[in-house]
Design an enzyme around this catalytic site. Structure first.
Site, PDB file in Angstrom:
ATOM      1  N   ASN A 107      -8.854   7.505  -1.312  1.00 46.31           N
ATOM      2  CA  ASN A 107      -7.392   7.535  -1.327  1.00 46.31           C
ATOM      3  C   ASN A 107      -6.875   7.320  -2.742  1.00 46.31           C
ATOM      4  O   ASN A 107      -7.479   6.603  -3.534  1.00 46.31           O
ATOM      5  CB  ASN A 107      -6.812   6.485  -0.358  1.00 46.31           C
ATOM      6  CG  ASN A 107      -6.516   5.165  -1.036  1.00 46.31           C
ATOM      7  OD1 ASN A 107      -5.460   4.992  -1.663  1.00 46.31           O
ATOM      8  ND2 ASN A 107      -7.456   4.228  -0.942  1.00 46.31           N
ATOM      9  N   PHE A 111       0.436   2.894  -3.700  1.00 45.30           N
ATOM     10  CA  PHE A 111       1.396   1.902  -3.186  1.00 45.30           C
ATOM     11  C   PHE A 111       2.645   2.575  -2.614  1.00 45.30           C
ATOM     12  O   PHE A 111       3.777   2.151  -2.862  1.00 45.30           O
ATOM     13  CB  PHE A 111       1.806   0.917  -4.290  1.00 45.30           C
ATOM     14  CG  PHE A 111       0.780  -0.113  -4.660  1.00 45.30           C
ATOM     15  CD1 PHE A 111      -0.408  -0.237  -3.968  1.00 45.30           C
ATOM     16  CD2 PHE A 111       1.014  -0.964  -5.729  1.00 45.30           C
ATOM     17  CE1 PHE A 111      -1.358  -1.200  -4.324  1.00 45.30           C
ATOM     18  CE2 PHE A 111       0.076  -1.931  -6.104  1.00 45.30           C
ATOM     19  CZ  PHE A 111      -1.108  -2.041  -5.399  1.00 45.30           C
ATOM     20  N   SER A 168      -5.982  -2.435  -7.059  1.00 46.90           N
ATOM     21  CA  SER A 168      -5.919  -1.032  -6.660  1.00 46.90           C
ATOM     22  C   SER A 168      -6.171  -0.152  -7.875  1.00 46.90           C
ATOM     23  O   SER A 168      -5.592  -0.378  -8.939  1.00 46.90           O
ATOM     24  CB  SER A 168      -4.547  -0.706  -6.073  1.00 46.90           C
ATOM     25  OG  SER A 168      -4.408   0.706  -5.905  1.00 46.90           O
ATOM     26  N   ASN A 170      -5.164   2.894  -8.100  1.00 43.91           N
ATOM     27  CA  ASN A 170      -4.240   4.021  -8.017  1.00 43.91           C
ATOM     28  C   ASN A 170      -2.877   3.781  -8.659  1.00 43.91           C
ATOM     29  O   ASN A 170      -2.004   4.635  -8.584  1.00 43.91           O
ATOM     30  CB  ASN A 170      -4.060   4.418  -6.546  1.00 43.91           C
ATOM     31  CG  ASN A 170      -5.379   4.821  -5.917  1.00 43.91           C
ATOM     32  OD1 ASN A 170      -6.162   5.546  -6.526  1.00 43.91           O
ATOM     33  ND2 ASN A 170      -5.647   4.335  -4.717  1.00 43.91           N
ATOM     34  N   THR A 171      -2.682   2.616  -9.273  1.00 48.11           N
ATOM     35  CA  THR A 171      -1.516   2.346 -10.088  1.00 48.11           C
ATOM     36  C   THR A 171      -2.005   2.146 -11.515  1.00 48.11           C
ATOM     37  O   THR A 171      -2.704   1.169 -11.786  1.00 48.11           O
ATOM     38  CB  THR A 171      -0.760   1.093  -9.606  1.00 48.11           C
ATOM     39  OG1 THR A 171      -0.282   1.317  -8.278  1.00 48.11           O
ATOM     40  CG2 THR A 171       0.418   0.779 -10.519  1.00 48.11           C
ATOM     41  N   LYS A 203      -6.847 -10.546  -4.419  1.00 46.77           N
ATOM     42  CA  LYS A 203      -7.755  -9.446  -4.068  1.00 46.77           C
ATOM     43  C   LYS A 203      -8.277  -8.795  -5.338  1.00 46.77           C
ATOM     44  O   LYS A 203      -7.505  -8.346  -6.180  1.00 46.77           O
ATOM     45  CB  LYS A 203      -7.029  -8.404  -3.203  1.00 46.77           C
ATOM     46  CG  LYS A 203      -7.953  -7.314  -2.652  1.00 46.77           C
ATOM     47  CD  LYS A 203      -7.264  -6.505  -1.579  1.00 46.77           C
ATOM     48  CE  LYS A 203      -8.222  -5.529  -0.914  1.00 46.77           C
ATOM     49  NZ  LYS A 203      -7.597  -4.813   0.210  1.00 46.77           N
ATOM     50  N   ASN A 232     -11.677  -4.642  -3.211  1.00 44.12           N
ATOM     51  CA  ASN A 232     -10.881  -3.439  -3.010  1.00 44.12           C
ATOM     52  C   ASN A 232     -11.784  -2.204  -3.078  1.00 44.12           C
ATOM     53  O   ASN A 232     -13.015  -2.321  -3.100  1.00 44.12           O
ATOM     54  CB  ASN A 232      -9.777  -3.383  -4.085  1.00 44.12           C
ATOM     55  CG  ASN A 232      -8.506  -2.724  -3.577  1.00 44.12           C
ATOM     56  OD1 ASN A 232      -8.560  -1.719  -2.877  1.00 44.12           O
ATOM     57  ND2 ASN A 232      -7.367  -3.286  -3.922  1.00 44.12           N
TER      58      ASN A 232
END
Length: 339
Positions: A107, A111, A168, A170-171, A203, A232
């Protein structure tokens, strides 16, 4: 029991659309009551009494729309989010990919969520069960530390615990907050914002160097973080069979399992058992959950396995854990933690 029959239909639909249809369906169904504490599996972590150690990881219920429904499937706790102060659409689609041959998911959602105020309204007045709130920073924020502080103060009234998500992939730039100096500053701010509020979890990513692990462990203990979630998704790419293997984003599911378990062992060693650990990454069976618990996790979380195993997985893992505990001569799950 029906999931193996409907899975081909579900998997014939685009992964993100399928997920939204799942959430919409759950919203329309009457929620079953949350699980009652099981004398063998009940465990106390960070001042909270969990009826069983099997939790739903953040990412499934991003906007806190169906926590009661998921508790009704037998999860001992549910973590909603990641929620940011302001709504944001996330990254461009497609951004969610099933890697069926690998029992995995990639993915790069970014967010995507409707913002903390909307989730706050949904969570007010909820009854029963342990629900944690995972908070993050907006992608375009000029001050990400301030975003985390705002998330803590906004959501603390409705959260049984709060998770600070700095891991994450993805940011852009978010994982830089795991650097020791940045993390120390962040933890000082969010702990002050939390005050006497609910427990605060951190996390972390699986893609860490040994020095990072030691530094994060020391800071988490020194700043009185209540638990670490390990871990994560990974930006690494082990050998994969799916045609989606080259997609950018975070990899979860079965291929993440060895790395996540190793990081769990690393953090257990780095903390010396002084800090509760929550295992996430590739957990798809009672045997997986039990191995994580024996490695040092007090709780476990899963998400990707639901894509392939269906909503009955939580109850199957709970039942299997009881059998494994009895097999090894333990009388409670707490005796197995780190054994």
């Amino acid at each position: 029991m029906l999931f193996p029959f409907v899975r081909p239909l579900i998997h014939s639909i685009d992964a993100e659309r399928s997920h939204r249809l799942t959430i919409a369906t759950l919203k329309r169904l009457p929620a079953l009551p949350p699980p009652q504490p099981d004398p063998v599996l009940v465990i106390r972590v960070a001042g909270l009494t969990f009826p069983n150690p099997v939790g739903l990881a953040a990412g499934f219920d991003k906007d806190a729309e169906v926590p009661a429904a998921m508790l009704g499937f037998g999860f001992g706790f549910v973590e909603v989010g990641t929620l940011t102060p302001r709504p944001q659409p996330g990254n461009a689609r497609p951004r969610l990919f099933r890697l069926v041959e690998d029992q995995a998911v990639i993915n790069r959602m970014g967010f995507n969520n409707g913002g903390q105020p909307a989730a706050l309204a949904r969570l007010r007045g909820r009854r029963g069960g342990i629900v944690g709130v995972n908070i993050g920073a907006n992608k375009d924020s000029a001050d990400r530390v301030a975003d985390y502080a705002l998330g803590v103060t906004t959501m603390l009234a409705v959260a049984d615990y709060l998770t600070v998500n700095i891991s994450s992939p993805n940011t852009p730039g978010l994982r830089a907050l795991q650097d020791p100096a940045a993390l120390a500053a962040l933890l000082d701010v969010v702990m002050e914002a939390r005050g006497a509020g609910p427990p605060l979890f951190l996390k972390v990513a699986p893609d860490l160097e040994p020095a990072d692990i030691d530094a994060i462990a020391r800071l988490a203990i020194d700043r009185h973080v209540d638990a670490l979630i390990v871990s994560n998704t990974t930006i690494g790419r082990p050998a994969l069979a799916s045609r989606h293997a080259g997609e950018a984003g975070g990899l979860s599911g079965a291929p993440l399992r060895p790395l996540a378990l190793q990081r769990l062992a690393d953090f257990r060693a780095a903390t010396g058992g002084a800090l509760p650990l929550i295992a996430a990454g590739g957990i798809a069976s009672a045997e997986h959950a039990y191995a994580s618990i024996r490695t040092g996790a007090s709780l476990v979380q899963l998400y990707t396995a639901l894509v392939y195993e269906g909503p009955g997985l939580a109850k199957r893992i709970v039942a299997g854990l009881k059998e494994l505990i009895a097999r090894d001569g333990f009388t409670s799950i707490e005796q197995a933690v780190g054994a």
